[in-house]
Design an enzyme around this catalytic site. Sequence first.
Site, PDB file in Angstrom:
ATOM      1  N   PHE A 114       0.590  -1.121  -0.269  1.00  0.00           N
ATOM      2  CA  PHE A 114      -0.201  -0.059  -0.185  1.00  0.00           C
ATOM      3  C   PHE A 114       0.745   1.532  -0.238  1.00  0.00           C
ATOM      4  O   PHE A 114       1.894   1.399   0.835  1.00  0.00           O
ATOM      5  CB  PHE A 114      -0.654  -0.174   1.654  1.00  0.00           C
ATOM      6  CG  PHE A 114      -1.599  -1.354   0.942  1.00  0.00           C
ATOM      7  CD1 PHE A 114      -2.826  -0.668   0.641  1.00  0.00           C
ATOM      8  CD2 PHE A 114      -0.993  -2.010   2.250  1.00  0.00           C
ATOM      9  CE1 PHE A 114      -4.153  -2.105   1.297  1.00  0.00           C
ATOM     10  CE2 PHE A 114      -2.304  -3.225   2.693  1.00  0.00           C
ATOM     11  CZ  PHE A 114      -3.555  -3.433   1.973  1.00  0.00           C
ATOM     12  N   ASP A 115       0.111   2.370  -0.847  1.00  0.00           N
ATOM     13  CA  ASP A 115       0.824   3.911  -0.299  1.00  0.00           C
ATOM     14  C   ASP A 115       0.388   4.206   0.601  1.00  0.00           C
ATOM     15  O   ASP A 115      -0.898   3.419   1.477  1.00  0.00           O
ATOM     16  CB  ASP A 115       0.563   4.252  -1.834  1.00  0.00           C
ATOM     17  CG  ASP A 115       0.967   5.600  -1.149  1.00  0.00           C
ATOM     18  OD1 ASP A 115       2.489   6.351  -0.785  1.00  0.00           O
ATOM     19  OD2 ASP A 115       0.419   6.728  -1.750  1.00  0.00           O
ATOM     20  N   GLY A 116       1.090   4.740   1.253  1.00  0.00           N
ATOM     21  CA  GLY A 116       0.388   6.068   2.431  1.00  0.00           C
ATOM     22  C   GLY A 116      -1.015   6.654   2.025  1.00  0.00           C
ATOM     23  O   GLY A 116      -2.121   6.732   2.426  1.00  0.00           O
ATOM     24  N   ASP A 165      -2.520   6.321  -4.571  1.00  0.00           N
ATOM     25  CA  ASP A 165      -3.385   7.216  -5.741  1.00  0.00           C
ATOM     26  C   ASP A 165      -2.552   8.073  -6.727  1.00  0.00           C
ATOM     27  O   ASP A 165      -3.088   8.672  -6.896  1.00  0.00           O
ATOM     28  CB  ASP A 165      -3.422   7.988  -4.773  1.00  0.00           C
ATOM     29  CG  ASP A 165      -2.657   9.073  -3.647  1.00  0.00           C
ATOM     30  OD1 ASP A 165      -2.251  10.445  -3.793  1.00  0.00           O
ATOM     31  OD2 ASP A 165      -1.099   8.345  -3.674  1.00  0.00           O
TER      32      ASP A 165
END
Length: 301
Positions: free
Chosen positions: A162-164, A275
Site C-alpha cells: 500500500f501507498d500511504g 493514488d
Amino acid sequence: MALTLDEKIVVAISSRALFDFEEENRLFENSNPATYLKLQRERLDVPAAPGVAFSLVKKLLAFNTEAQQRVEVVLLSRNDPISGMRVFRSAKAHGLQSIQRGVFTQGRDPFSYLRPLGAQLFLSANAEDVTQALQLGYPAAHVYTDSMRASGRHPQELRIAFDGDAVLFSDEAERIYQSQGLAAFQKHEADKASQPLPEGPFKPLLAALHRLQQVDEPGMQIRTALVTARSAPAHERALNTLMDWKIDVDEAMFLGGLPKGGFLREFEPDFFFDDQTGHVRNAASHVPSGHVRSGVAHEKA
C-alpha cells in the site's frame, strides 16, 4: 436466520480485473454489442486466462476452510448475464468454484450494489466505477489490466503493498506537499509527528487483513508493506499512525521520491495500491497494480 455476509471480508471484482478479457473488450469497444455477445456465446466453454487480480483473489479464498468461511468474493460487472456465465465457468476451471455470487448489469453502473454487499474492496477495470465507489466510501482501485502478473514464487503467502497518503491515510499531508512544496510538507509532518493521520480509504481493508493475520491456522499467511514517497523525518507520523490504529505492517519502505517499481519487484506483491498514476504506471511494469482514484493528486490529474 437470514443468510448474511457479515463478519467476512467481502471483495467485489469485475470480470476484467479477475480474468483476461482484453481481446473481448477491444471487440466490444470497436464493434457492436451483438458481435461481442456472439463471441462470448461461442466461447462459453473456453476458460479465460487469469487476469491481474487473479492471484490476489485466489490467495484470499485460500483462507476459507470447511469450518469457517472468512472471505467472500463476488463478481460485480457491467457484463451481460450470458457473458457472466462464461466468467463463472472460467472461475470453476481455474479452481475458484467457491465464487458463487455475481451481479451482471449489462452496461449499467454496478457500484451501487457495493452497499448491500458490504464490500471491503472493489476492484474494477472501469475507472469511473472506481471513482464512484470511492465517493460512496468503499475501498476501490482501478486495475491496470496491462500490469505484470504476480510472480507465483510465494504460493503460501498473500503479499499486498500500500501507498500511504491518500490510500491508507488521508490526503491531509499530501495537500500540504502539493500546495506548498517538500520543505513545508516535512515541517508540517515533523510538527505533527505524534498526531495520528486521519484514515484514508484503504484503512478498513488493512484493518481487515490485520485481523485475518491473527488467524492461528496452518496454510496461507499474509505479508503487508507500506511503500511511500515519505522519508525521514516524515516517516515518524506514518508509523505513529499505524501504532495508534494498533495495526502492524511487515515491511515499510520510505523511498523519498525514488521510483517504487524496482522495490516492489523485490517485494513481489500480489497487488499494489497507489493514488498517483505515475507511481502506478511505474509499478505496473513490475507487479499487479491498481490506481486509487482519490485525494488531491487525483483531483489535479
